[in-house]
Design a protein around this motif. Sequence first.
Motif, PDB file in Angstrom:
ATOM      1  N   UNK A 126       0.913  -1.201  -0.036  1.00  0.00           N
ATOM      2  CA  UNK A 126      -0.063  -0.055  -0.025  1.00  0.00           C
ATOM      3  C   UNK A 126       0.813   1.279  -0.054  1.00  0.00           C
ATOM      4  N   UNK A 127       2.199   1.163   0.305  1.00  0.00           N
ATOM      5  CA  UNK A 127       3.003   2.173   0.541  1.00  0.00           C
ATOM      6  C   UNK A 127       3.823   2.552  -0.639  1.00  0.00           C
ATOM      7  N   UNK A 128       3.727   1.561  -1.607  1.00  0.00           N
ATOM      8  CA  UNK A 128       4.525   1.683  -2.935  1.00  0.00           C
ATOM      9  C   UNK A 128       3.997   2.689  -3.989  1.00  0.00           C
ATOM     10  N   UNK A 129       4.119   3.844  -3.523  1.00  0.00           N
ATOM     11  CA  UNK A 129       3.481   5.051  -4.526  1.00  0.00           C
ATOM     12  C   UNK A 129       4.456   5.865  -5.074  1.00  0.00           C
ATOM     13  N   UNK A 130       4.096   6.588  -5.949  1.00  0.00           N
ATOM     14  CA  UNK A 130       5.046   7.621  -6.620  1.00  0.00           C
ATOM     15  C   UNK A 130       5.878   8.372  -5.760  1.00  0.00           C
ATOM     16  N   UNK A 131       4.863   9.233  -4.814  1.00  0.00           N
ATOM     17  CA  UNK A 131       5.670  10.101  -3.810  1.00  0.00           C
ATOM     18  C   UNK A 131       6.814   9.212  -2.802  1.00  0.00           C
ATOM     19  N   UNK A 132       6.325   8.071  -2.562  1.00  0.00           N
ATOM     20  CA  UNK A 132       7.332   7.204  -1.821  1.00  0.00           C
ATOM     21  C   UNK A 132       8.562   7.127  -2.555  1.00  0.00           C
TER      22      UNK A 132
END
Length: 341
Positions: free
Chosen positions: A115-121
């Motif tokens: 769930x935390x594998x986002x572009x901002x991360x």
Amino acid sequence: METSTEDVAEDTGGPARPAAAVAHATEAAVEPAAPASETAAAASETAAPAAAPAPAPVATAPASLSPSRAGDFMQCPLLYRFRVIDRLPEKPSEAATRGTLVHAVLERLFDAPAAERTAPTARALVPGQWDRLRESRPEVGELFADDPEGERLAQWLAEAERLVERWFSLEDPSRLEPAERELFVEAELDSGLRLRGIIDRVDVAPTGEVRIVDYKTGKAPRPQYAEGALFQMKFYALVVWRLKKVVPRRLQLVYLGSGDVLTYDPVLADLERVERKLLALWEAIQLATETGDWRPRPTKLCGWCDHQAHCPEFGGTPPPYPLPVRAADSGAVAQGRMGPD
């Protein structure tokens, strides 16, 4: 030109990982080995503060083949000699170093929960991975030695962030659980030729089907050059097949520079053909090694070569050949261009 940690694997002998462990990786996910940047950084922390300069590498005959080195010989046999036998130093480039940085970010992103594998991360990982890269390879800091205000560095990092962000339009990392990342693989063919390299990502479906994925920070090639681009992937597929007797279901090249994804579903005949090509290539490399006959092959890529000062095509002289030589056979076949597949 892309960069690859496989170059380190071939030149230094590669991570000490047995073939059996590599073979098992396609059956179930295993904890990936620490990336080369972390290993080097850890080593620097424990090294003596006033260590003596490392001795010059001792020239040895080539003992293995990776996709990059195979590509070098097909491009220019003399370039292969300069890199593998003479081990002449090369300056880091902004493009290749950016590729290394982007690869490190995409690998590390999978440490986070899905769930935390986002572009901002992912973008937020860029500065930290750049710091790690500079610690493990201080020479890359020279790229921006003439940039005291940091403006060019800021633009360079911003481009790396854009490449990372573009990946999210091509794949959804929240739905991926790689079996392996930065996987060192090595296999010995029946002929004795040892093949080795590092695969960016290996995905294994619940049904056992294997997908090999490679990230490219450049643009996708034109259709007429697609076969050349797939050579590296077929090389890896051959190694996996030799280790597991399993033909990968899919080979996938992700081009972050242009936002394209190139896929190919290999069959056994493809891998057998690549193996025959590599065996012929290795015979040519062995002949050149034994005779010292490494011929330059001029192309438009020569403009980017670091070794023009040593190349006869530019009025240079190669360093003395460091290996023993024998006279070439009168019927030996001259070095000619060999296609990638």
